[in-house]
Design a protein around this motif. Sequence first.
Motif, mmCIF file in Angstrom:
data_model
loop_
_atom_site.group_PDB
_atom_site.id
_atom_site.type_symbol
_atom_site.label_atom_id
_atom_site.label_comp_id
_atom_site.label_asym_id
_atom_site.label_seq_id
_atom_site.Cartn_x
_atom_site.Cartn_y
_atom_site.Cartn_z
ATOM 1 N N GLY A 149 -85.946 4.967 52.870
ATOM 2 C CA GLY A 149 -86.690 3.803 53.307
ATOM 3 C C GLY A 149 -86.020 3.048 54.436
ATOM 4 N N PRO A 150 -86.634 1.958 54.875
ATOM 5 C CA PRO A 150 -86.058 1.131 55.946
ATOM 6 C C PRO A 150 -84.713 0.535 55.523
ATOM 7 C CG PRO A 150 -88.357 0.556 55.512
ATOM 8 C CD PRO A 150 -87.919 1.446 54.403
ATOM 9 N N VAL A 151 -83.796 0.464 56.458
ATOM 10 C CA VAL A 151 -82.473 -0.099 56.190
ATOM 11 C C VAL A 151 -82.192 -1.191 57.215
ATOM 12 C CG1 VAL A 151 -80.008 0.399 55.949
ATOM 13 C CG2 VAL A 151 -81.688 2.126 55.302
ATOM 14 N N LYS A 152 -81.854 -2.359 56.725
ATOM 15 C CA LYS A 152 -81.525 -3.463 57.638
ATOM 16 C C LYS A 152 -80.136 -3.239 58.241
ATOM 17 C CE LYS A 152 -84.149 -6.916 54.981
ATOM 18 N NZ LYS A 152 -84.501 -6.043 53.839
ATOM 19 N N PRO A 153 -79.863 -3.781 59.413
ATOM 20 C CA PRO A 153 -78.509 -3.684 59.977
ATOM 21 C C PRO A 153 -77.471 -4.229 58.999
ATOM 22 C CG PRO A 153 -80.038 -4.475 61.636
ATOM 23 C CD PRO A 153 -80.807 -4.446 60.342
ATOM 24 N N PHE A 154 -76.374 -3.507 58.861
ATOM 25 C CA PHE A 154 -75.311 -3.903 57.930
ATOM 26 C C PHE A 154 -74.634 -5.165 58.473
ATOM 27 C CE2 PHE A 154 -76.312 0.143 56.452
ATOM 28 C CZ PHE A 154 -75.553 0.513 55.341
ATOM 29 N N ALA A 155 -74.523 -6.178 57.629
ATOM 30 C CA ALA A 155 -73.938 -7.433 58.084
ATOM 31 C C ALA A 155 -73.056 -8.031 57.005
ATOM 32 C CB ALA A 155 -75.031 -8.424 58.473
ATOM 33 N N ALA A 171 -80.443 9.392 60.638
ATOM 34 C CA ALA A 171 -80.061 8.687 61.860
ATOM 35 C C ALA A 171 -80.390 7.204 61.774
ATOM 36 C CB ALA A 171 -80.773 9.313 63.060
ATOM 37 N N ALA A 172 -81.472 6.855 61.060
ATOM 38 C CA ALA A 172 -81.852 5.448 60.921
ATOM 39 C C ALA A 172 -80.775 4.645 60.216
ATOM 40 C CB ALA A 172 -83.172 5.335 60.163
ATOM 41 N N VAL A 173 -80.096 5.266 59.251
ATOM 42 C CA VAL A 173 -79.014 4.584 58.543
ATOM 43 C C VAL A 173 -77.811 4.405 59.465
ATOM 44 C CG1 VAL A 173 -77.445 4.695 56.573
ATOM 45 C CG2 VAL A 173 -79.810 5.464 56.319
ATOM 46 N N VAL A 174 -77.480 5.439 60.214
ATOM 47 C CA VAL A 174 -76.355 5.351 61.149
ATOM 48 C C VAL A 174 -76.617 4.274 62.188
ATOM 49 C CG1 VAL A 174 -75.063 6.597 62.920
ATOM 50 C CG2 VAL A 174 -75.652 7.740 60.769
ATOM 51 N N ALA A 176 -78.434 1.663 61.716
ATOM 52 C CA ALA A 176 -78.326 0.372 61.025
ATOM 53 C C ALA A 176 -76.868 -0.065 60.908
ATOM 54 C CB ALA A 176 -78.962 0.455 59.641
ATOM 55 N N VAL A 177 -75.976 0.905 60.774
ATOM 56 C CA VAL A 177 -74.544 0.591 60.772
ATOM 57 C C VAL A 177 -74.121 0.136 62.168
ATOM 58 C CG1 VAL A 177 -72.220 1.528 60.483
ATOM 59 C CG2 VAL A 177 -74.020 2.172 58.868
ATOM 60 N N CYS A 178 -74.497 0.915 63.183
ATOM 61 C CA CYS A 178 -74.093 0.605 64.561
ATOM 62 C C CYS A 178 -74.632 -0.739 65.040
ATOM 63 C CB CYS A 178 -74.596 1.697 65.502
ATOM 64 S SG CYS A 178 -73.807 3.301 65.296
ATOM 65 N N GLY A 202 -77.590 12.487 65.401
ATOM 66 C CA GLY A 202 -77.033 13.161 66.564
ATOM 67 C C GLY A 202 -75.929 12.332 67.185
ATOM 68 N N VAL A 203 -75.199 12.905 68.122
ATOM 69 C CA VAL A 203 -74.110 12.189 68.787
ATOM 70 C C VAL A 203 -74.612 10.895 69.414
ATOM 71 C CG1 VAL A 203 -72.485 12.294 70.708
ATOM 72 C CG2 VAL A 203 -72.725 14.266 69.191
ATOM 73 N N GLU A 204 -75.822 10.919 69.959
ATOM 74 C CA GLU A 204 -76.363 9.730 70.620
ATOM 75 C C GLU A 204 -76.540 8.559 69.647
ATOM 76 O OE1 GLU A 204 -79.729 12.286 69.155
ATOM 77 O OE2 GLU A 204 -77.845 12.627 70.232
ATOM 78 N N ASP A 205 -76.797 8.856 68.385
ATOM 79 C CA ASP A 205 -76.973 7.786 67.399
ATOM 80 C C ASP A 205 -75.663 7.067 67.101
ATOM 81 O OD1 ASP A 205 -79.810 8.294 66.776
ATOM 82 O OD2 ASP A 205 -79.048 10.195 66.010
ATOM 83 N N LEU A 206 -74.559 7.720 67.395
ATOM 84 C CA LEU A 206 -73.231 7.153 67.141
ATOM 85 C C LEU A 206 -72.668 6.450 68.374
ATOM 86 C CD1 LEU A 206 -71.959 10.344 65.345
ATOM 87 C CD2 LEU A 206 -72.104 8.118 64.222
ATOM 88 N N GLY A 207 -73.486 6.299 69.396
ATOM 89 C CA GLY A 207 -73.014 5.786 70.674
ATOM 90 C C GLY A 207 -72.173 4.526 70.611
#
Length: 322
Positions: A149-155, A171-174, A176-178, A202-207
């Motif tokens: 499901g949807p994940v809010k940005p980790f804060a 990737a949506a979770v990654v 949300a972490v970034c 992908g690598v781009e999601d970890l930018g």
Amino acid sequence: MIEEFRYDALTEFHGLPVYEFGFRDPAELETAEVPRDVAARAWRVGIVEYDEADAEEVFALFLASVDTTRIKALILAAWHGEISGEGVDRFQQALLAAADRFPALEALFISDVPQDMAEISWIEQEDPAELLAAFPRLRVLGMRGWIQGPVKPFAHERLEELVLQSGGLPAAVVRAVCEGSLPALTSLDLYLGTRQYGGDTGVEDLGPILAGTAFPGLRHLGLRDAEIADELAAALAHAPVVARLESLDLSLGALGDGGASALLAGQPLNHLRRLDLHHHFLSEPMIERLEQALPEVDLDLSERKQPHEWRGEQSRYIAISE
């Protein structure tokens, strides 16, 4: 740091030995010798063996019989004993309802469910945003399972360590972490997994992580259990974040000679205290190259694997998927 992924239950958490609280009947406590030095233990609460019960009674008895105001480290085990990967949402809501009972909580691990009760891909993990907001003193958060499901940005203002264990991290979770706000974060471990189990990062999601802009205080980075380990190694060879790291972890994945060669050809790695590559597919000559190039670095090159072969084709595999 949180122990590496285990197929059984955690034995230590937040530097404390784990005590398992799985009692449903108050009479069991009379002979259980429940520790009185509450703050000296990490408490693992929930269903601890495969049966038809759920953790509602266990958690209620835990709250009634243990001085939770002194607990620093808490582990949520399974909610359901029969369908052990489900019910994470109910366990999170039960903990949220009792948040004021845990004013000293510093470390939380959600869904420490051993493999004999549920494979990692069966654990239906929830967005931790509400829990992060409910525990302002939290310094460590670990989660195991597939986050749906949807994940809010980790804060969180104080969180120092974040570990997401999954056989396939979306990737949506990654992202949300970034995209989150974790100014105190010094240690991050992402078990990226395989596309077969939803790991489409992908690598781009970890930018933002690789660029060093997401978490300026980061000193340990683990991009683990990754099907794309070679691409990650090539990106890390020139990633600004590496220069400030003390520890880099690409273990448990499908790293081969191409990825290791790219890593060595990039920026210097001699400043690292530790480089963890265990569970890899490196040749003996490449292992020697790494050892010669990084003599002062604590290198873990254990668990050399051989590719699977099927009809003349070879394939590498990650350590944790299903």
